[in-house]
Design a protein around this motif. Structure first.
Motif, PDB file in Angstrom:
ATOM      1  N   GLN A 552       0.951  -1.212   0.067  1.00  0.00           N
ATOM      2  CA  GLN A 552      -0.196  -0.215   0.207  1.00  0.00           C
ATOM      3  C   GLN A 552       0.561   1.522  -0.185  1.00  0.00           C
ATOM      4  O   GLN A 552       0.160   2.503  -0.513  1.00  0.00           O
ATOM      5  CB  GLN A 552      -1.052  -0.262   1.058  1.00  0.00           C
ATOM      6  N   ASN A 553       2.063   1.272   0.794  1.00  0.00           N
ATOM      7  CA  ASN A 553       2.602   2.552   0.766  1.00  0.00           C
ATOM      8  C   ASN A 553       3.668   1.699   1.501  1.00  0.00           C
ATOM      9  O   ASN A 553       3.939   0.849   2.042  1.00  0.00           O
ATOM     10  CB  ASN A 553       1.987   3.310   1.757  1.00  0.00           C
ATOM     11  N   TYR A 554       5.484   3.084   1.226  1.00  0.00           N
ATOM     12  CA  TYR A 554       6.064   2.433   1.923  1.00  0.00           C
ATOM     13  C   TYR A 554       6.318   4.257   3.348  1.00  0.00           C
ATOM     14  O   TYR A 554       6.009   5.669   1.944  1.00  0.00           O
ATOM     15  CB  TYR A 554       7.768   3.430   1.178  1.00  0.00           C
ATOM     16  N   ARG A 555       6.429   3.835   3.935  1.00  0.00           N
ATOM     17  CA  ARG A 555       6.567   5.230   4.779  1.00  0.00           C
ATOM     18  C   ARG A 555       8.159   5.620   5.269  1.00  0.00           C
ATOM     19  O   ARG A 555       8.370   4.159   6.394  1.00  0.00           O
ATOM     20  CB  ARG A 555       5.697   5.192   6.165  1.00  0.00           C
ATOM     21  N   VAL A 556       8.290   6.428   5.815  1.00  0.00           N
ATOM     22  CA  VAL A 556       9.856   6.678   6.031  1.00  0.00           C
ATOM     23  C   VAL A 556       9.961   7.624   7.590  1.00  0.00           C
ATOM     24  O   VAL A 556       9.864   8.664   6.969  1.00  0.00           O
ATOM     25  CB  VAL A 556      11.028   7.073   4.648  1.00  0.00           C
ATOM     26  N   PHE A 557      10.556   8.045   8.273  1.00  0.00           N
ATOM     27  CA  PHE A 557      10.159   8.008   9.746  1.00  0.00           C
ATOM     28  C   PHE A 557      11.801   8.098   9.901  1.00  0.00           C
ATOM     29  O   PHE A 557      12.765   7.513   9.719  1.00  0.00           O
ATOM     30  CB  PHE A 557       9.885   7.159  10.773  1.00  0.00           C
ATOM     31  N   TYR A 558      11.834   9.936  10.304  1.00  0.00           N
ATOM     32  CA  TYR A 558      13.005  10.120  10.372  1.00  0.00           C
ATOM     33  C   TYR A 558      13.254  11.364  11.671  1.00  0.00           C
ATOM     34  O   TYR A 558      11.902  12.250  11.397  1.00  0.00           O
ATOM     35  CB  TYR A 558      13.989  10.557   8.998  1.00  0.00           C
ATOM     36  N   CYS A 559      14.428  11.973  11.910  1.00  0.00           N
ATOM     37  CA  CYS A 559      14.334  12.535  12.884  1.00  0.00           C
ATOM     38  C   CYS A 559      16.004  12.953  13.641  1.00  0.00           C
ATOM     39  O   CYS A 559      16.788  11.719  12.690  1.00  0.00           O
ATOM     40  CB  CYS A 559      13.271  11.939  14.270  1.00  0.00           C
ATOM     41  N   ASP A 560      15.993  13.924  14.059  1.00  0.00           N
ATOM     42  CA  ASP A 560      17.379  14.209  15.054  1.00  0.00           C
ATOM     43  C   ASP A 560      16.995  14.077  16.233  1.00  0.00           C
ATOM     44  O   ASP A 560      16.027  13.783  16.754  1.00  0.00           O
ATOM     45  CB  ASP A 560      18.340  15.403  14.778  1.00  0.00           C
ATOM     46  N   LYS A 561      18.103  14.353  17.380  1.00  0.00           N
ATOM     47  CA  LYS A 561      17.771  13.781  18.439  1.00  0.00           C
ATOM     48  C   LYS A 561      17.485  14.435  19.209  1.00  0.00           C
ATOM     49  O   LYS A 561      16.945  13.816  20.245  1.00  0.00           O
ATOM     50  CB  LYS A 561      19.067  13.853  19.260  1.00  0.00           C
ATOM     51  N   GLU A 562      17.691  15.690  19.107  1.00  0.00           N
ATOM     52  CA  GLU A 562      16.192  16.476  19.679  1.00  0.00           C
ATOM     53  C   GLU A 562      14.546  17.350  19.296  1.00  0.00           C
ATOM     54  O   GLU A 562      14.146  17.808  19.578  1.00  0.00           O
ATOM     55  CB  GLU A 562      17.304  18.219  19.493  1.00  0.00           C
ATOM     56  N   VAL A 585      24.116  20.016  11.202  1.00  0.00           N
ATOM     57  CA  VAL A 585      24.801  20.345  12.631  1.00  0.00           C
ATOM     58  C   VAL A 585      24.336  18.746  13.061  1.00  0.00           C
ATOM     59  O   VAL A 585      25.097  18.546  14.135  1.00  0.00           O
ATOM     60  CB  VAL A 585      25.022  21.456  13.339  1.00  0.00           C
ATOM     61  N   SER A 586      22.942  18.355  12.217  1.00  0.00           N
ATOM     62  CA  SER A 586      22.358  17.141  13.348  1.00  0.00           C
ATOM     63  C   SER A 586      23.073  16.225  13.136  1.00  0.00           C
ATOM     64  O   SER A 586      23.195  15.132  11.695  1.00  0.00           O
ATOM     65  CB  SER A 586      20.988  17.562  13.506  1.00  0.00           C
ATOM     66  N   LEU A 587      22.833  14.794  13.383  1.00  0.00           N
ATOM     67  CA  LEU A 587      22.958  13.643  13.416  1.00  0.00           C
ATOM     68  C   LEU A 587      21.466  12.807  13.064  1.00  0.00           C
ATOM     69  O   LEU A 587      20.096  13.071  13.855  1.00  0.00           O
ATOM     70  CB  LEU A 587      23.788  12.661  13.933  1.00  0.00           C
ATOM     71  N   TYR A 588      21.433  12.122  12.281  1.00  0.00           N
ATOM     72  CA  TYR A 588      19.692  11.861  11.983  1.00  0.00           C
ATOM     73  C   TYR A 588      19.258  10.686  11.788  1.00  0.00           C
ATOM     74  O   TYR A 588      20.060   9.596  11.485  1.00  0.00           O
ATOM     75  CB  TYR A 588      19.158  12.049  10.627  1.00  0.00           C
ATOM     76  N   GLU A 589      18.295   9.539  11.992  1.00  0.00           N
ATOM     77  CA  GLU A 589      17.653   8.917  12.193  1.00  0.00           C
ATOM     78  C   GLU A 589      16.522   8.041  11.524  1.00  0.00           C
ATOM     79  O   GLU A 589      15.896   9.398  11.561  1.00  0.00           O
ATOM     80  CB  GLU A 589      18.020   7.612  13.235  1.00  0.00           C
ATOM     81  N   ALA A 590      16.764   6.647  10.627  1.00  0.00           N
ATOM     82  CA  ALA A 590      15.765   7.077   9.580  1.00  0.00           C
ATOM     83  C   ALA A 590      15.523   5.733   9.678  1.00  0.00           C
ATOM     84  O   ALA A 590      15.954   4.951   9.710  1.00  0.00           O
ATOM     85  CB  ALA A 590      16.252   7.627   8.230  1.00  0.00           C
ATOM     86  N   PHE A 591      14.146   5.585   9.825  1.00  0.00           N
ATOM     87  CA  PHE A 591      14.071   3.975   9.127  1.00  0.00           C
ATOM     88  C   PHE A 591      13.190   3.128   8.330  1.00  0.00           C
ATOM     89  O   PHE A 591      12.407   4.322   8.879  1.00  0.00           O
ATOM     90  CB  PHE A 591      13.631   3.102  10.130  1.00  0.00           C
ATOM     91  N   MET A 592      12.532   2.973   7.630  1.00  0.00           N
ATOM     92  CA  MET A 592      10.754   3.013   6.934  1.00  0.00           C
ATOM     93  C   MET A 592      10.338   1.149   7.048  1.00  0.00           C
ATOM     94  O   MET A 592      10.394   0.761   7.665  1.00  0.00           O
ATOM     95  CB  MET A 592      11.118   2.409   5.445  1.00  0.00           C
ATOM     96  N   MET A 593       8.374   1.746   7.210  1.00  0.00           N
ATOM     97  CA  MET A 593       7.894   0.736   6.854  1.00  0.00           C
ATOM     98  C   MET A 593       6.788   0.605   5.857  1.00  0.00           C
ATOM     99  O   MET A 593       6.870   1.481   5.332  1.00  0.00           O
ATOM    100  CB  MET A 593       7.025   1.706   8.526  1.00  0.00           C
ATOM    101  N   VAL A 594       6.602  -0.527   5.137  1.00  0.00           N
ATOM    102  CA  VAL A 594       6.102  -1.274   4.738  1.00  0.00           C
ATOM    103  C   VAL A 594       4.826  -1.697   5.276  1.00  0.00           C
ATOM    104  O   VAL A 594       4.822  -2.638   6.500  1.00  0.00           O
ATOM    105  CB  VAL A 594       7.114  -2.117   3.489  1.00  0.00           C
ATOM    106  N   SER A 595       3.619  -0.955   4.234  1.00  0.00           N
ATOM    107  CA  SER A 595       2.588  -2.271   4.955  1.00  0.00           C
ATOM    108  C   SER A 595       1.547  -2.470   3.308  1.00  0.00           C
ATOM    109  O   SER A 595       1.885  -1.717   2.444  1.00  0.00           O
ATOM    110  CB  SER A 595       1.992  -0.515   5.367  1.00  0.00           C
ATOM    111  N   THR A 596       0.693  -3.329   3.952  1.00  0.00           N
ATOM    112  CA  THR A 596      -0.022  -3.411   3.199  1.00  0.00           C
ATOM    113  C   THR A 596      -1.938  -4.371   3.473  1.00  0.00           C
ATOM    114  O   THR A 596      -1.469  -3.433   4.784  1.00  0.00           O
ATOM    115  CB  THR A 596       0.147  -5.697   2.508  1.00  0.00           C
ATOM    116  N   PHE A 597      -2.268  -4.627   3.396  1.00  0.00           N
ATOM    117  CA  PHE A 597      -3.970  -4.421   3.685  1.00  0.00           C
ATOM    118  C   PHE A 597      -3.674  -5.978   4.759  1.00  0.00           C
ATOM    119  O   PHE A 597      -4.625  -5.417   6.276  1.00  0.00           O
ATOM    120  CB  PHE A 597      -5.008  -5.611   2.909  1.00  0.00           C
ATOM    121  N   GLY A 598      -2.927  -6.710   5.292  1.00  0.00           N
ATOM    122  CA  GLY A 598      -2.716  -7.700   6.419  1.00  0.00           C
ATOM    123  C   GLY A 598      -1.660  -6.549   7.550  1.00  0.00           C
ATOM    124  O   GLY A 598      -1.848  -7.882   8.843  1.00  0.00           O
TER     125      GLY A 598
END
Length: 831
Positions: A552-562, A585-598
């Motif tokens: 259905q979609n790919y969602r990328v979540f990202y953020c820095d420490k603050e 000047v920031s170090l970012y962290e990211a991960f992806m979530m993959v979703s189906t109907f199930g």
């Protein structure tokens, strides 16, 4: 436990208070009730009688109370008993077991235990089963009832054999509701009466008696099928021979038999079973009306009259006799045209129709261009459910037949429909149903010449065409439920084809799942490009066998420490996202979530940061700027050289050199080349219209540097017509005069140019060389220089002209073709 301790305490107090000396051992009080066992919830009445010599009453007034467990009840004194007798009534006794005490001055002096419950219910559902294996027994069981008695209840089993008039009683242990009667207690083929009796302190109950023959209550061991084979006299029958177990082989009476059948490729037994009544074990059973040449599995079970059925026997297989296949086959064909070789590429699929019977085990199929019999024109032969072949483009039909060892089926005619580029289907939707099937719906755009639809499906993870299945529907149907062994979490390709009278249209295809769940894997995020404040992340496509559903979609979540967590949703088809507004000047962290109907699954985390100086961006900008500047310079240079002559003539007008020129060149070639139009490549001709002479001194003083300025008054006649102005006297090639005659040439504008304010234009040459040399003086003829407003017929220009008007007294018009001035001098000399 509490009531037991209370009774102990009462007994001790009574003993202490009532037996203060060895001679007086009687208790102070005696308690009596109507019954020590009462129905639960009934009324209980009790009486307490105080003995006259009770030490507790010496010198004290009598006050009697009642204690039921830990609850006090006031007593009622009995009349004419001097207060020494008390009676209590408990309206509802709700305890199954409790101690009732009589108390004097707060101390118990006597008591009694009361138990409560229910009388037994009549036993129900008596059943007995005989075991015919060694040793023979008869086991009976029953149901004591739904209500608990709370009292000890004794059950007894009673039997009576009618033929011998023998009675047997069997006592049962508490809580046991079944009993095994030994072989001596029954006769197999004699009826006996059986009932159960229940007794407790509140009453007794007896079940309804049952009468049975022990052998009719016997559950036989599972029987054995000896043979299951084809009947030699019938093509559609199988003969079944069977027997009982070794321990029950002595049974020769008639039994009831049930038979269940199923084909070799089926998973369900026939329902209901086939009943065969009153049959002996030595007789075989015929099963008829079966398919020809088909493998069947059979199993049986037996019983005697109404006894329980035995367990099913082990299955046994048999095959009916073969004959030629019958019925027609349902077919579906996909055709493509080979224009180079003028052939048709055909994929033909088929399946048995409801009327088709293979009538054999080893069935094969063949396709031919001509109608059987014979092998002429055979294009395909296989044991599967599909075939691929090529046929000439002129062929319009083929014939499909089934063959086994007994013969061939009647041919099924399959017409060849050409593919048509018609799209009349849209919005194909597949909905999973609860039973594992799929509902396919589609929308029809146009129904012109439409005859039906073909719904085709196949598993996408299997490339073998034998897994392809299809269903043919009518033209007015836009939905279909397809069934089959759809595996959960596996993708299926479903296509809907329109069928026309003259061909097959373009299909609509979708992917579908009977059941979905979260993907088995999540791709790894990869950094592709980065800029000063944003970065591009990409990832690989999830393999088809790992998706477990429609992405259905790919969602990328990202953020820095603050900062907070940001989410970017990507299109499943692009597989890329652009993260904007990032800090260097920031170090970012990211991960992806993959979703189906199930469900959804999260991937692994990555870390990244934006460099403060992006060298790639700088190099890119410099490169682009350099290339652009280079192109601009090249275009400018090319433009300059291509327009060099035009620019030169525009900014630096050409003045002819008198020493290397002539009047002709002034008036024609040189003037045309020198004054080209800026926007038009066509030459702009110039016309000589006036000629006059100037007297200039040969030797000039410093004060007379500019002859044109200092002699303004002397040259007042510049530009005048040469009529009446002879050449300057003394002009000759050999004279040493102080002045040299120069000519003034006046050009008029072209006819299409605007009229200038001053029609006269003076040009001068700074050369010290004489323009013309002659030994004789002459006077040129007069030609008037007219204004531009004058008609063209009255103008005479230096140069070719056909508009000159002849003068009076002459026969021809004067035309100066090459050198008009010299021609004028020459004419004057002749005169």
């Amino acid at each position: 436990m509490i009531s037991m301790w209370v009774s102990v305490i009462v007994m001790l107090v009574a003993f202490v208070n009532g037996a203060r000396n060895e001679e007086d051992m009687e208790p102070c009080a005696k308690v009596q009730t109507s019954s020590s066992v009462v129905p639960l919830g009934s009324t209980v009445t009790a009486t307490c009688v105080i003995r006259d010599g009770c030490p507790l009453l010496i010198g004290q007034a009598v006050h009697i109370e009642w204690l039921l467990g830990n609850r006090l009840f006031p007593g009622s004194p009995v009349a004419n008993e001097s207060g020494r007798v008390s009676e209590v009534v408990i309206p509802s006794f709700n305890h199954t077991r409790e101690f009732l005490s009589c108390c004097v001055q707060g101390s118990p002096v006597g008591g009694v235990e009361i138990r409560a419950g229910y009388p037994p219910e009549a036993p129900q559902n008596i059943s007995c089963q005989t075991n015919l294996t060694t040793p023979n027994t008869l086991t009976c069981s029953w149901d004591p009832g739904q209500r608990e008695t709370h009292l000890h209840t004794q059950y007894t089993l009673h039997t009576q054999i009618r033929d011998s008039n023998e009675n047997f009683t069997y006592e049962l242990l508490a809580g046991v509701q079944r009993y095994i009667i030994p072989r001596s207690g029954f006769v197999l083929f004699s009826d006996m009466e059986i009932y159960v009796k229940a007794v407790n302190e509140l009453g007794e109950a007896t079940s309804a008696p049952i009468t049975l023959e022990p052998v009719s209550a016997a559950k036989f061991d599972r029987p054995t099928i000896l043979k299951f084979q084809a009947s030699p006299k019938s093509y559609s029958c199988l003969k079944l021979s069977w027997s009982l177990s070794q321990h029950q082989a002595w049974m020769c009476d008639q039994l009831n038999l049930e038979v269940q059948l199923k084909t070799g490729d089926s998973s369900q037994w026939s329902a209901p079973p086939i009943l065969v009544s009153r049959i002996r074990p030595t007789r075989s059973v015929d099963q008829c009306r079966l398919l020809h040449g088909t493998q069947y599995l059979a199993r049986i079970r037996v019983r005697y009259q109404q006894s329980p059925w035995s367990e099913w026997s082990n299955p046994q297989s048999g095959v009916t006799l073969e004959k030629a296949p019958t019925g027609r086959l349902d077919s579906w064909m996909k055709v493509s045209v080979d224009h180079v070789h003028k052939q048709l590429n055909v994929h033909l699929f088929w399946k048995p129709s409801k009327q088709f019977r293979a009538n054999g085990q080893n069935v094969s199929y063949f396709v031919s261009e001509r109608k059987p019999p014979g092998e002429i024109g055979k294009v395909c032969s296989t044991k599967g459910n599909h075939c691929t072949f090529q046929i000439p483009g002129r062929v319009r039909k083929v014939y499909l037949s089934a063959v086994n060892a007994a013969g061939k089926s009647p041919p099924t005619e399959v017409r060849i429909y050409q593919p048509k580029a018609r799209a009349v289907i849209s919005d194909v939707l597949v909905v999973p149903l609860a039973n594992g099937s799929l509902l396919v719906e589609w929308r029809l755009l146009a129904s012109l010449s439409l005859t039906g639809f073909v719904v085709e499906w196949r598993p996408l993870l299997k490339t073998d065409l034998s897994f392809t299945q299809f269903e043919i529907t009518d033209g007015n149907q836009t939905r279909l439920v397809i069934t089959g062994s759809f595996e959960p979490y596996k993708p299926y390709g479903i296509s809907v084809y329109p069928r026309f009278r003259d061909g097959i249209g373009l299909p609509q295809t979708v992917n579908a799942y009977s059941k979905q769940k979260a993907p088995s894997m999540v791709p790894t995020l990869q950094m592709k490009k980065s800029w000063q404040s944003h970065i591009e992340l990409t990832w690989d496509e999830i393999p088809l066998d790992q998706r477990n559903g429609i992405i259905q979609n790919y969602r990328v979540f990202y953020c820095d420490k603050e900062g907070p967590t940001n989410v970017v949703t990507a299109d499943p088809k692009e597989r890329r996202v652009l993260l904007k507004g990032l800090h260097t000047v920031s170090l970012y962290e990211a991960f992806m979530m993959v979703s189906t109907f199930g469900g959804s699954r999260n991937g692994s985390k990555i870390h990244f940061e934006i460099e403060p100086f992006d060298a790639v961006a700088v190099v890119t900008i410099v490169t682009v700027s350099g290339v652009g500047l280079s192109l601009l310079v090249i275009i400018t240079v090319i433009t300059f050289f291509s327009n060099q002559q035009r620019l030169k003539r525009r900014f630096w007008p050409a003045v002819p050199d008198p020493a290397n020129s002539s009047i002709k060149r002034w008036t024609s070639e040189s003037t045309q080349d020198s004054h080209l139009d800026w926007d038009n490549e066509a030459p702009n001709p110039m016309y000589l219209s006036h000629l006059s002479f100037l007297d200039l001194p040969v030797k000039l003083s410093k004060e007379d540097d500019d002859v044109w300025l200092s002699s303004a008054e002397d040259t007042s006649d510049l530009g005048e017509s040469i009529c009446g102005s002879p050449f300057i006297p003394g002009y000759s090639t050999g004279s040493n005069s102080d002045s040299v005659p120069y000519a003034t040439v006046v050009f008029s504008s072209p006819s299409n140019s605007p009229t200038p304010k001053d029609p006269r234009v003076y040009l001068r040459s700074e050369s010290t060389q004489p323009l013309l040399e002659t030994e004789e003086s002459f006077s040129p003829k007069c030609y008037q220089n007219m204004e531009t407003e004058v008609s063209q017929s009255e103008q005479c220009f230096f140069g070719p002209s056909h508009d000159c008007v002849p003068e009076k007294g002459t026969d021809a018009c004067i035309v100066w073709n090459d050198f008009p001035f010299l021609r004028a001098l020459n004419d004057t000399q002749d005169d």
